[in-house]
Each structure stands twice: as C-alpha cells, then as structure tokens.
Design an enzyme around this catalytic site. Structure first.
Site, PDB file in Angstrom:
ATOM      1  N   ARG A 260      42.204  45.009  48.465  1.00 32.97           N
ATOM      2  CA  ARG A 260      41.486  45.504  47.290  1.00 32.97           C
ATOM      3  C   ARG A 260      40.850  46.831  47.673  1.00 32.97           C
ATOM      4  NH1 ARG A 260      37.588  46.220  49.943  1.00 32.97           N
ATOM      5  NH2 ARG A 260      36.517  46.784  48.035  1.00 32.97           N
TER       6      ARG A 260
ATOM      7  N   ALA B  29      40.455  50.795  45.612  1.00 31.01           N
ATOM      8  CA  ALA B  29      41.443  51.616  44.902  1.00 31.01           C
ATOM      9  C   ALA B  29      42.495  52.266  45.814  1.00 31.01           C
ATOM     10  CB  ALA B  29      40.708  52.661  44.063  1.00 31.01           C
TER      11      ALA B  29
ATOM     12  N   ARG C  55      46.530  45.242  38.697  1.00 31.94           N
ATOM     13  CA  ARG C  55      45.117  45.527  38.424  1.00 31.94           C
ATOM     14  C   ARG C  55      45.049  46.814  37.597  1.00 31.94           C
ATOM     15  NH1 ARG C  55      40.880  44.891  43.009  1.00 31.94           N
ATOM     16  NH2 ARG C  55      39.620  44.273  41.204  1.00 31.94           N
TER      17      ARG C  55
ATOM     18  N   GLN D  75      31.863  41.672  47.878  1.00 34.97           N
ATOM     19  CA  GLN D  75      32.491  42.650  48.781  1.00 34.97           C
ATOM     20  C   GLN D  75      31.447  43.323  49.685  1.00 34.97           C
ATOM     21  OE1 GLN D  75      33.092  42.434  45.513  1.00 34.97           O
ATOM     22  NE2 GLN D  75      35.182  42.970  44.985  1.00 34.97           N
TER      23      GLN D  75
ATOM     24  N   ASP E 144      37.099  53.730  41.260  1.00 31.35           N
ATOM     25  CA  ASP E 144      38.464  53.276  40.955  1.00 31.35           C
ATOM     26  C   ASP E 144      39.181  54.254  40.054  1.00 31.35           C
ATOM     27  OD1 ASP E 144      36.838  50.724  41.617  1.00 31.35           O
ATOM     28  OD2 ASP E 144      38.958  50.278  41.964  1.00 31.35           O
TER      29      ASP E 144
ATOM     30  N   ASN F 202      33.660  52.167  38.548  1.00 32.66           N
ATOM     31  CA  ASN F 202      33.558  51.542  39.878  1.00 32.66           C
ATOM     32  C   ASN F 202      33.101  50.104  39.672  1.00 32.66           C
ATOM     33  OD1 ASN F 202      33.805  51.824  42.794  1.00 32.66           O
ATOM     34  ND2 ASN F 202      31.586  51.614  42.876  1.00 32.66           N
ATOM     35  N   LYS F 203      32.974  49.390  40.761  1.00 35.85           N
ATOM     36  CA  LYS F 203      32.626  47.965  40.724  1.00 35.85           C
ATOM     37  C   LYS F 203      31.439  47.683  39.805  1.00 35.85           C
ATOM     38  CE  LYS F 203      34.252  45.217  42.271  1.00 35.85           C
ATOM     39  NZ  LYS F 203      35.222  44.424  41.487  1.00 35.85           N
TER      40      LYS F 203
HETATM   41  O1  MRU Z   1      37.516  44.777  42.963  1.00 33.89           O
HETATM   42  P1  MRU Z   1      37.597  45.677  44.152  1.00 33.89           P
HETATM   43  O2  MRU Z   1      37.055  45.062  45.405  1.00 33.89           O
HETATM   44  O3  MRU Z   1      38.986  46.241  44.341  1.00 33.89           O
HETATM   45  O4  MRU Z   1      36.651  46.907  43.784  1.00 33.89           O
HETATM   46  C1  MRU Z   1      36.554  47.969  44.688  1.00 33.89           C
HETATM   47  C2  MRU Z   1      35.610  49.033  44.291  1.00 33.89           C
HETATM   48  O5  MRU Z   1      35.002  48.988  43.249  1.00 33.89           O
HETATM   49  C3  MRU Z   1      35.515  50.232  45.199  1.00 33.89           C
HETATM   50  O6  MRU Z   1      34.235  50.797  45.151  1.00 33.89           O
HETATM   51  C4  MRU Z   1      36.528  51.290  44.744  1.00 33.89           C
HETATM   52  O7  MRU Z   1      37.797  50.727  44.630  1.00 33.89           O
HETATM   53  C5  MRU Z   1      36.584  52.443  45.669  1.00 33.89           C
HETATM   54  S1  MRU Z   1      37.328  52.000  47.223  1.00 33.89           S
HETATM   55  C6  MRU Z   1      37.337  53.377  48.196  1.00 33.89           C
END
Ligand code: MRU
Length: 354
Positions: free
Chosen positions: A45, A47, A88, A195, A236, A246-247
């Site tokens: 996981r 991006a 995704r 995470q 993302d 983002n998350k």
């Molecule tokens: O659901 P995830 O764990 O894939 O979400 C990840 C994030 O939100 C990260 O902050 C984003 O992908 C940037 S990773 C360099």
C-alpha cells in the site's frame, strides 16, 4: 533499508504489510492476479508502492501471455491492466504506471514479442529505481524546511514501505538527520488500519529516528501546547488546483495546523500529481470494507450489524497546504495549475527561498 517490493528472478516479491510489525513475511509470485490481490488487501500500500506493484504485475501478465505480435500482446494486456487499475481508485500512481507501460508497448509495435516482454520487465524495474531517486530528491528539498530540534507530525505511512524506498514524507526527515539535525517525529496511529502505529513507528525506529506514537485525536492537544513545529504528509493524488487527497484524517490535521499557525507540507512525487483533474472534489475516494472499522486485528470492537462508513481518504484543500515538496523543488499549491499551463516548466515556478 526495508524494501516493500522487488523484482527477483522473474518473480515479484512483496513484503506483506498486513503482518507488520509482528512478522516479516514475503509473498513471491509470477501471477499478476496475486499482485492485484496484494494491492487490494493492503499487503502492499502507499501510492508510489502500488504504482510500482501495478507495473510489475503488468510485466508478469505480459510474460505469461502468448502472442504473435506486439499488437496482439497489447490487446491481451488490456484485461490485466483493467484489473490492476481497478484495485484502488484514489492513488493516481497505478494509472500513471500502467500508462507508462502501455506507452512502451505503443513505441515498440514492430519489435519482436520476446524483446518487448523483456523491455516491459526493465521498465517496471526502472519505475522502482526512479522512485527511490525521486524520494531522495524530495528528501534533499524537504530537509531545507526542517530546523535542528524540530518535532514533525506525520499521518499514515508515507515512508519506505509506501514507496520503492526512502519514503516521500519520511525522506526529508532522513536527510535532515544525515545533515546532523536532531529531530523527533510524532506519528498519528491512523485508524482504521493503523498504518502509523504498525508501519511508520516501526520503520522510523528501524531507521533510528526518535518517534512517539499518538492516537489520532491527540494531535490538536499537542499543537495547542506548542509541541509540533511542522507537519509533513504524503499524498495519493494532488490535482491542478493544489488540493491534496491523502489518508483519512489528513484534512483534520491540516485544519488543526492552520488553526495553530503550524506549516503543513505535502511530499508529492510528480507521479502522484494528476493535472487532468481541476479540483479535489473530483478525486474518487475509496470506501473500504466495514470490518476495518468494526474490528482491530480480527477482534470485534463494535456491535454486530452497526452501520459503518469507511472512507479511506479525504481531501485537504490547497488553502491549508503551506507547500508541496516534489523531486523538482518546493512549490506553492496554487502553482500546481501552472505545471499544466506552462508545459511542466518547473524551473519558472519553483519556490526558491524558504
Ligand atoms: O491506504 P494506504 O495505506 O495505501 O494509504 C496511504 C497513504 O495515504 C499515504 O500517505 C500516501 O499513499 C502517500 S505514500 C508515499
């Protein structure tokens, strides 16, 4: 440094992040469907990492296809491409990576099929290697924003595990430390699937960076006490008007940062910037299974049958973003639009002094 994904002897090797930090378990596969499953179920996981995984999945699919011409190979790769892109929806990196693989196919229509399959494998490996270089460059630019003694809040995991290596949000921290700056990181645990607790805290400890884990709802109290100097998060998808997906919870952090006058930076490789979308309102937001909210590590924590809304991402408006750190330099979010209008002439709009 920890490696989320590798190409080894015709196989893709993925560190299963759902098992971290308790166990270090790798999945090795020659089947693109396993790669798609690994992306969907968050075994890999972040991006950039899922972009790399998609390109490697595409290369695996190509190796398994019989075709008499590159045109036929390309047609037979449409279904694997669709499957990988559909895993995704929010991170633009998957689409970016598949477009790059397809463009290689288009440029080599007259070449022998075997040669093009090898080129696809090399392209996927190049996407991984370039991502590491990109992150290193983000680190060098971003470290300028960090002073000796700073405490940095981050949300989710935008570290080595979310990328080919080095991380995006963590790269400035790693470079700042190399420069001899004493820094401390505050990691939001990042519900629902933690995470921050499971991945960011683990990888920063492995890297020897002092890290303190907090619950997501502690960030405001710490800011109010003056204990956070700056925030750095990943993205993302960052779009033309500078809005940042983002998350889930990132938006909340940005509002808190604004309220307390704390700089809020987004580390964004160009592969996460989508100039085709004018505003963050149009970014597709992934909704994930309710079990991620009703259970923690398989243990139920909510009444059975409760209604759940599990949005995996949110959008932070450009006005809450102090600056965007890319591999080409540091930009004001409103200048992302100019990336499109000025034909990616980054030097004209890069913020020179911080
Ligand atoms: O659901 P995830 O764990 O894939 O979400 C990840 C994030 O939100 C990260 O902050 C984003 O992908 C940037 S990773 C360099």
């Amino acid at each position: 440094m920890v490696k989320a994904i590798e190409w080894t002897d015709g196989k893709v090797r993925i560190l299963d992040q759902t098992r971290l930090p308790r166990e270090i378990v790798y999945i090795e596969t020659e089947d693109y469907l396993d790669v798609a499953e690994a992306i969907r179920s968050l075994r890999i996981r972040g991006a950039p990492a899922i972009g790399i995984a998609a390109s490697m999945g595409f290369a695996l699919a190509a190796l398994a296809i019989r075709a008499d011409s590159v045109q036929q190979l390309s047609e037979r790769l449409e279904e694997p491409a669709r499957t990988l892109v559909s895993t995704r929806p929010t991170a633009v990196n998957i689409r970016w990576a598949i477009e790059r693989m397809n463009s290689l196919l288009r440029k080599n229509l007259d070449e022998p099929v075997q040669k093009v399959k090898e080129l696809l494998v090399e392209e996927a490996k190049a996407i991984l290697e370039e991502d590491i270089e990109t992150n290193r460059a983000i680190g060098v630019h971003g470290a300028e924003l960090i002073r000796d003694g700073d405490t940095i809040l981050t949300h989710c995991n935008a570290g080595a595990l979310a990328t080919g290596g080095y991380g995006t949000a963590t790269a400035p921290m790693l470079v700042a430390r190399e420069q001899g700056k004493e820094i401390r990181v505050i990691a939001d645990e990042t519900r629902p699937v933690l995470q921050g607790a499971r991945l960011t805290a683990w990888e920063l400890m492995e890297a020897g960076i002092p890290v303190t884990l907090i619950t997501d709802n502690s960030a405001g109290a710490l800011m109010r006490k003056g204990e956070i100097d700056l925030c750095i998060v990943g993205t993302d998808r960052t779009v033309r008007n500078g809005d940042v997906a983002n998350k889930i919870g990132t938006y909340t952090v940005s509002v808190l940062a604004r309220e307390h006058g704390i700089p809020f930076y987004v580390a964004a490789p160009l592969s996460s910037i989508d100039l085709t979308i004018p505003s963050g309102d149009m970014i597709p937001i992934e909704e994930r299974p309710p079990e991620e909210v009703t259970h923690i590590s398989g243990v139920s924590i909510a009444p059975e049958g409760v209604n759940v809304l599990n949005m995996a991402f949110d959008v932070t408006p450009a006005r809450n973003v102090t600056a965007i750190i890319t591999e080409k330099g540091i930009f004001h979010p409103r200048d992302i639009r100019k990336l499109a209008e000025e034909g990616l002439n980054l030097d004209q709009i890069r913020i020179k002094m911080w």
